[in-house]
Structures are given as structure tokens and as C-alpha cells.
Write a protein that holds these residues in place. Sequence first.
Motif, mmCIF file in Angstrom:
data_model
loop_
_atom_site.group_PDB
_atom_site.id
_atom_site.type_symbol
_atom_site.label_atom_id
_atom_site.label_comp_id
_atom_site.label_asym_id
_atom_site.label_seq_id
_atom_site.Cartn_x
_atom_site.Cartn_y
_atom_site.Cartn_z
ATOM 1 N N GLU A 131 -17.358 -9.278 -2.187
ATOM 2 C CA GLU A 131 -17.413 -10.477 -2.846
ATOM 3 C C GLU A 131 -18.490 -11.339 -2.164
ATOM 4 O OE1 GLU A 131 -14.894 -9.992 -0.004
ATOM 5 O OE2 GLU A 131 -13.696 -8.755 -1.548
ATOM 6 N N SER A 132 -19.052 -11.957 -3.428
ATOM 7 C CA SER A 132 -20.436 -12.951 -2.953
ATOM 8 C C SER A 132 -20.137 -14.198 -3.505
ATOM 9 C CB SER A 132 -21.728 -12.275 -3.711
ATOM 10 O OG SER A 132 -21.732 -11.212 -3.209
ATOM 11 N N PHE A 133 -20.621 -15.233 -2.791
ATOM 12 C CA PHE A 133 -20.364 -16.651 -3.330
ATOM 13 C C PHE A 133 -21.501 -17.727 -3.278
ATOM 14 C CE2 PHE A 133 -16.374 -14.923 -1.756
ATOM 15 C CZ PHE A 133 -15.471 -15.136 -3.160
ATOM 16 N N GLN A 134 -21.654 -18.514 -3.965
ATOM 17 C CA GLN A 134 -22.826 -19.482 -3.830
ATOM 18 C C GLN A 134 -22.085 -20.814 -3.638
ATOM 19 O OE1 GLN A 134 -22.757 -17.215 -6.919
ATOM 20 N NE2 GLN A 134 -23.479 -15.929 -5.328
ATOM 21 N N GLY A 135 -22.617 -21.697 -2.592
ATOM 22 C CA GLY A 135 -22.498 -23.003 -2.591
ATOM 23 C C GLY A 135 -23.521 -23.821 -2.829
ATOM 24 N N THR A 136 -23.357 -25.096 -2.358
ATOM 25 C CA THR A 136 -24.280 -26.039 -2.485
ATOM 26 C C THR A 136 -25.312 -25.987 -1.310
ATOM 27 O OG1 THR A 136 -22.924 -27.655 -1.506
ATOM 28 C CG2 THR A 136 -23.256 -28.002 -4.005
ATOM 29 N N LYS A 137 -25.257 -25.445 -0.320
ATOM 30 C CA LYS A 137 -26.027 -25.467 0.862
ATOM 31 C C LYS A 137 -26.469 -24.015 1.214
ATOM 32 C CE LYS A 137 -23.699 -28.369 3.653
ATOM 33 N NZ LYS A 137 -23.710 -29.112 4.788
ATOM 34 N N GLY A 138 -25.691 -22.965 0.596
ATOM 35 C CA GLY A 138 -26.068 -21.601 1.183
ATOM 36 C C GLY A 138 -25.020 -20.700 0.404
ATOM 37 N N LYS A 139 -25.191 -19.353 0.666
ATOM 38 C CA LYS A 139 -24.461 -18.243 0.101
ATOM 39 C C LYS A 139 -23.477 -17.338 1.096
ATOM 40 C CE LYS A 139 -28.637 -15.749 -0.537
ATOM 41 N NZ LYS A 139 -29.433 -15.132 -1.375
ATOM 42 N N ALA A 140 -22.727 -16.633 0.591
ATOM 43 C CA ALA A 140 -21.685 -15.775 1.267
ATOM 44 C C ALA A 140 -21.749 -14.665 0.890
ATOM 45 C CB ALA A 140 -20.352 -16.354 1.371
ATOM 46 N N TYR A 141 -21.463 -13.493 1.992
ATOM 47 C CA TYR A 141 -21.332 -12.115 1.457
ATOM 48 C C TYR A 141 -20.429 -11.664 2.524
ATOM 49 C CZ TYR A 141 -21.754 -7.043 0.596
ATOM 50 O OH TYR A 141 -21.215 -5.606 0.589
ATOM 51 N N LEU A 142 -19.283 -11.144 1.767
ATOM 52 C CA LEU A 142 -17.808 -10.374 2.385
ATOM 53 C C LEU A 142 -17.734 -9.203 1.953
ATOM 54 C CD1 LEU A 142 -16.465 -13.658 1.855
ATOM 55 C CD2 LEU A 142 -16.254 -12.714 4.101
ATOM 56 N N ASP B 123 -28.715 -19.231 4.085
ATOM 57 C CA ASP B 123 -29.120 -20.477 3.386
ATOM 58 C C ASP B 123 -29.778 -19.990 2.039
ATOM 59 O OD1 ASP B 123 -31.619 -19.929 3.578
ATOM 60 O OD2 ASP B 123 -31.989 -21.260 5.154
ATOM 61 N N HIS B 124 -30.185 -20.916 1.200
ATOM 62 C CA HIS B 124 -30.662 -20.409 -0.249
ATOM 63 C C HIS B 124 -31.930 -19.557 -0.118
ATOM 64 C CE1 HIS B 124 -27.501 -21.796 -2.673
ATOM 65 N NE2 HIS B 124 -27.807 -22.864 -2.287
ATOM 66 N N LYS B 125 -32.673 -19.682 1.125
ATOM 67 C CA LYS B 125 -33.925 -19.080 1.204
ATOM 68 C C LYS B 125 -33.719 -17.465 1.804
ATOM 69 C CE LYS B 125 -37.030 -23.092 1.197
ATOM 70 N NZ LYS B 125 -37.512 -24.229 2.118
ATOM 71 N N GLY B 126 -32.326 -17.271 2.116
ATOM 72 C CA GLY B 126 -32.060 -16.286 2.616
ATOM 73 C C GLY B 126 -31.981 -16.143 4.206
ATOM 74 N N LYS B 127 -32.296 -17.443 4.873
ATOM 75 C CA LYS B 127 -32.175 -17.225 6.439
ATOM 76 C C LYS B 127 -30.723 -17.261 6.748
ATOM 77 C CE LYS B 127 -33.393 -20.074 10.252
ATOM 78 N NZ LYS B 127 -32.884 -21.284 10.672
ATOM 79 N N GLU B 128 -30.269 -16.339 7.581
ATOM 80 C CA GLU B 128 -29.088 -16.105 8.026
ATOM 81 C C GLU B 128 -28.686 -17.214 9.035
ATOM 82 O OE1 GLU B 128 -28.002 -11.843 8.848
ATOM 83 O OE2 GLU B 128 -27.621 -12.692 10.745
ATOM 84 N N ILE B 129 -27.290 -17.583 8.572
ATOM 85 C CA ILE B 129 -26.393 -18.588 9.548
ATOM 86 C C ILE B 129 -25.485 -18.045 10.365
ATOM 87 C CG2 ILE B 129 -25.152 -20.681 9.204
ATOM 88 C CD1 ILE B 129 -26.318 -21.073 6.228
ATOM 89 N N PHE B 130 -25.140 -16.873 9.640
ATOM 90 C CA PHE B 130 -23.904 -16.501 10.647
ATOM 91 C C PHE B 130 -23.651 -15.088 9.825
ATOM 92 C CE2 PHE B 130 -19.258 -15.015 10.499
ATOM 93 C CZ PHE B 130 -19.177 -14.894 11.654
ATOM 94 N N SER B 131 -23.496 -13.772 11.056
ATOM 95 C CA SER B 131 -23.223 -12.720 10.674
ATOM 96 C C SER B 131 -22.185 -11.840 11.531
ATOM 97 C CB SER B 131 -24.579 -11.968 10.802
ATOM 98 O OG SER B 131 -24.212 -10.408 10.336
ATOM 99 N N HIS B 132 -21.045 -11.469 10.864
ATOM 100 C CA HIS B 132 -20.096 -11.046 11.826
ATOM 101 C C HIS B 132 -20.282 -9.368 12.106
ATOM 102 C CE1 HIS B 132 -15.775 -10.727 13.183
ATOM 103 N NE2 HIS B 132 -15.921 -9.549 12.739
#
Lengths: 319, 439
Positions: free
Chosen positions: B312-323, B333-342
Motif C-alpha cells: 500500500e502507498s498513500f499520499q498526504g498533504t505533507k508527505g507519503k507512506a509505504y506499507l 516527505d514529498h522530497k523523499g526525505k525519510e520521516i519514519f521507518s519501521h
Amino acid sequence: MSVKLLITVPLLLSAFFSFAQEKSYTQQIEGTKLSFTMQAIPAGEFLMGSKKGKADELPVHRVKLDAFWMATFELTWDLYEPFLYKDYETSHSIVPVPANVDAVTRPTKPYLDMTFGMGKENHPALAMTHYNAIQYCKWLYARTGVFYRLPTEAEWEYACRAGSTSEYTFGDAAAGLADYGWFKENSGGKTHAVGQKKPNPWGLFDLYGNVGEWTYDQYAADFYAANQKGVAINPVAAPSKLYAHVIRGGSYEDTPLDLRSAARLASDPVWKQLDPQIPKSNWWFPEAPFIGMRLVRPVNTPSKAEITAYYDQPVIADY
Amino acid sequence: MNNEELREKRREFLKSSALIAGGVLLNQFAFAGGHTSTDDTIKIALIGCGDRGTGAAFQALSTTQNVKLVAMADAFQDRMDNSYKVLFDKFKDKVDVPKERRFIGFEAYKQAIALADVVLLVTPPGFRPGHFEEAVKQGKHVFMEKPVAVDSPGIRRVLAAAEIAKQKKLNVVVGLQRRYQTNYTETMKRIEDGAIGEIYSGQVYWNSGGVWVKKRQAQQTEMEYQMRNWYYFNWLCGDHIVEQHVHNIDIANWIKGAYPVSVQGTGSRAWRTGKDYGEIYDNHAVELTYADGAVIYSQCRHFEGTENRVDESFQGTKGKAYLSAGNHGILSDHKGKEIFSHPTKGNKNPYQTEHDELFAAIAKGEFKFSDAERGAKSCFTSIIGRYATYSGQTIKWDEALNADNSLFPAELSWTANPKLMPDEHGLYPIPTPGKTKVI
């Protein structure tokens, strides 16, 4: 036999060894457009294990091996999928699938996507069990008439070392490993198409990293101790239990330490924890996308009875 | 709370849940008859003894609580025999299911449910609404596999029973195990805290090579054949958009905190065209539109030899998610900078976790889980996806939920005919967009 002998690959320059067979070759899979290449690996003697690694790599001991061929590349999805999917094999065959091929037991279709989104074309096939890997060899035997099997652990290390005695074929330090393999620091967390890095001196690609590779042997941390006197000739820890078997070479997820020529990995039941069914699949490790396989063919072809015995070992149910 | 108090609370909890059950008269004699536990053992009944049912029983019996399997039910004797043998060999004295408590047939579930405190509902999904209703009526805690239904009437039954389960304080866990998988829970927590803003789009996939198929055997009645090869018949399976892809569609609903108001899409059969494959499609591409205007794209297919993905991938107003089920959980974030990684390694088995948590709650006498409503609504999202691809029309949630379009046979017996029958060539009618009416 449908072996096509090609010109000798001029990579086998180690005159040090006596060559039982000299030619590498391309194996066609008859009735399809598929083929793969096999590198001639000379008979010889080497020092197995390492004093600089982990305890299970000790003692360093002398091993003597007969000649064999080893696949130039890790087995790819392209070569594996006709075995996995019968309908796919049928639709991609130039001629009808022979009855003896049709009769080979195929894997249950994996519930998940076993590429885990890492790509398929020319990428190594992965997440298959030890049993699955051997059944693939059986399918290939039905397809080609040639006895293909998994390397023994000793064959794998011997072929990987290619005459070297250091931790890696290119020396003891990991610097330079990126020229030879895909691992944690350069893989981006996924497999890569085979054959993009440098081969080892015997013409084998991706031995280090990309996917770990099944060997035939049962894993025992102290197996080498039994072999420390004299020379072990064609040693193998014949498997009789479902866990653990030996995997070699490290993967795209591993650090350089686990990619060394002598480094050993044992298979782990936890790799099946994401299989929600009982009995658990004999065919797949949904949590081991880092395990693949590489084919070997011995120069001395065993008897038909021995070949049948190799392929048709009873399935050990996994609960 | 000491152990004795805990045991007392659990006894009371198990009793009180059962006492409310549909006006059943409970006296000492009824207890002795097995309506509920009189000691601190949690009694389990397994309804559906296939490989997944056996797996669910393994997980239930592998919890650290004082549990015992006391009854089993299945339509088929051979499935029962295999399952019982494996369970008994593995768990020995935790499996107390003598022959007289191994029930066979279409009605077997009722007798097995009566003997337990907790029931595992793991038959093909078409039976789930009836089984869930019965379990709730009898006041039992429930683990039920997804999907929980295959059509609108089935979903309405599950939603109604879910309400009663809540009133009776019955714990219900649905086998959408991603809800119990740490990469999902940890990542979702951060998304709910606003890490990537409002979700306005996404893509969810289940593209794989397909699943098993069972060939027709000479002596089988049509009912038996469809039951054995259940994946390919909608009254039993719901099509693979429901049976498998519901996992990913549930993640879309989870991240939106909502259910779509309408769905449109397209699908067909490309690989699975023969008579072994019943009526279902092998590919669906669907757009889920939510009330706030967000659109999430869903794709599922069972093709051999193609590129696969289940994630699953999602796009938000401030960034994106991959699960993904492979324990990924990545926010950037939208530039690809990692905010969180499990971390992908060292995670617990989510199939085991869902049972561990359910049985821990029951043992403590807690009412903690009521998954049935959201499970039903995510299944319904998949079901209206199927309605959309079969009909070629935009399907509105509210309209579809009220549809009177039950796929269930009028009569359940080995000689009765299911609603869908093969033609003289053994082929089944295939839905045709533009012609097929679904609601």
C-alpha cells in the motif's frame, strides 16, 4: 542429453588445479526459449573455514572435491516460474509439455507475492524452501535429462574461494566488496538483476550478496570438527531434518561480515511465521525474501537410482 | 489482582456473557452441560477445519492462557480427521475433542458453538454471517477470519450481530491481521498524529500468481464440488477482490478513518478462463471515492508470470507512506526525505498476536475487542468493488448496502443445487459489465 558445448570460457586460468572437465556450457531448456550457463569448476583441494570468522567456521580443515559445474548466475524468476506455474509453462513452451515433466509435483502457489515488489525479470528467484529448491532440480531433470542439484556446502565455499585463502576472493578487507556484490550498504534493500557486478576468478557472479544461496547440507555448528583429521573427501552433512540447512553467500540485507567466503547461515522456522495455515507450506518462506538458489551439476553423474533417491526424499511436514 | 481474583473475574465474565445469551435458561445443570466454563479453562470450538482453520486453532492453543479445544465442526469428514490428528499430535491434553464432539455437516456449527466460551469461525466466508449470528446469540467470544460476508444481505446480518455482541460485551476479533501487525500499528499511529498531513490519494495492491484450484471429482454433487473448490464461487468466496484484497482495502479505510461513499472500476478474466475456475474474475481495478473527495486506487489480479506486488502507498498533504505485509512502514516527505521507518526484522507474528491479545482480554475478564463492524465495512468495500467491476456501473455505498441480492442457496444439502449452475460444457455464466445486474 541436450548439453551444448561452447567454447571454453577463458576464465579458468588456475593451472594450479588439474581439470577433470574443461568446458563451461549453455543448457537449453528444450521446448522453451530458456537457457542458462554453467561454469566448469575443476577438481581440487582447499582449506575450508576461517580463523577470522565465527565459531562455526572452525576448525579450518582440508577438503578435496571432485569436479563439477556451477551455474554462472543465481537462479532467476525467468527460469523458475515455468516450474512454479504449470499454465505459464504451457503457454510459454514452443512444443507441448512432455508427460514426465507434467508429472513433477509443483509448488503450491504462494499466497503472497513472493517477489515482495523487488522485481522479477533477471532477478533471483527467492523465498523458496530447501525442499522447493530440490524439487526445482527434479523438474529441470525431467526437462533436460541432466542431473542438476544443490551444491554441497563444501562445493559452494570451494567455488566461491576460487583458489583464494583470504576472507574474500579479493583480500581480507571488505573494501571493494561493492564491486562484487549487493549488500546492505549498496542494495537499496532489494535484489538486483543478476550479473551486474564483477565475477569471481572462476566466472561466477553474485556469490557475495544479492540473495543467500541454498546448499544441500544440514547445518551443524560443529560439523567441521569431524573433518579435522586428514583430508575430507567430498564431505556433506546429509540432511534428514527440516531445520536447519546451510545457506551461503549472504544477501542484499546483510552486512559485509556475513558475505565472507566462509560465513554460514542456518535456516530458521521463524521464516514461516507469516504462513497462517497448518500444515505450513512445504514450499515457501514468506519471511525469507533473501534466500535463493544456484544450480550445480557433478561431473560424475550418479546412477539413476541415486538420482531418484536425491529428488524423492519424503516430505517432512512442518507444523 | 492476584491469581484467584483473576480466575473469579474470568469465571464471572464468561458466565455473564453467556447469561445474556438469547434468553437461555441457565441453571447449575445447564452449566454442567457445557454452556460455559465452571473453572478457569477457556473452552474453544473450531468451526471450519481446513488448513486455515487448523492454523487458527494452532494460534489459539499457542497463547499463554489456560485454553482447551473442546469441539470441532466441519462439513467434511476428511477435513475433520486431518485437522483433529494434527491438532491432537501437537497439543495433546489441550485438545479434548472426543468423537462425539466432532460434528459433521451443514448444521454442525450450532452444536460445537454451544460447548465453548470462544469460537473460531474459519469456514469459507459465505457461511460466516450465519455462524457469527449463532455465536453471538449463544453469547460466545469470537475470532472470525476475513472476509465476514460475501454480499449485501450477509453484511447487514454481520452488522446487526456486531451490535448485539457489543451489548453483550463479547470480544470479537476479525482476522485482518495487519491491524495487529506492528509496522502497521506504529506507522498508522504517526499518520493519525499528522506526520504526513491529510491523505488525499493512495494505491493498494494484491497482484500475485493466484491460489489453489480443486478439480471436479466424478462422484461429486454440484454442491460438494463448489464447496471443495470454494475459491471460485461467489456465494462462498466473494471473488479474490473480497477474499484476499480486503486486507489492502482495509488499510485504505484505516488510513482514511472512513469508508468510501462510492466505487467504480473494471475487471475481467484473462488467465483463469477454463471450467476449473467457476465464475470469478482474475483482475479488478477499482477507485474508492471518500466523502472528503480523496480517491484511493485499488488493483488486484491473479496472473501468472507477471510482475507482482502486495502493498500500500498513500499520499498526504505533507508527505507519503509505504506499507507492506513484509513489515515495511515508511513515511517520507514529498522530497523523499525519510520521516519514519519501521525495522523489517524481528517483528512478532501478527496471526499469533491477534489470538494472544484476544485470549489475554478474555482471561482478564476484559471487553476490549469489537472488530466486527469495521471488518464488515471493509469487506463491504471489497464487495461493492466486485459489484462495480461486474456491472460496469458506479456503486453507491448506501444503495448497495440495502440491496436484496443474496447469493446463498435456498437449501443447504449435498443434493441441493447452488444458485449458480454450470452449462452442458461445465462452464459457468461469467459476469459481463454492461449486462450483469448486481443490485
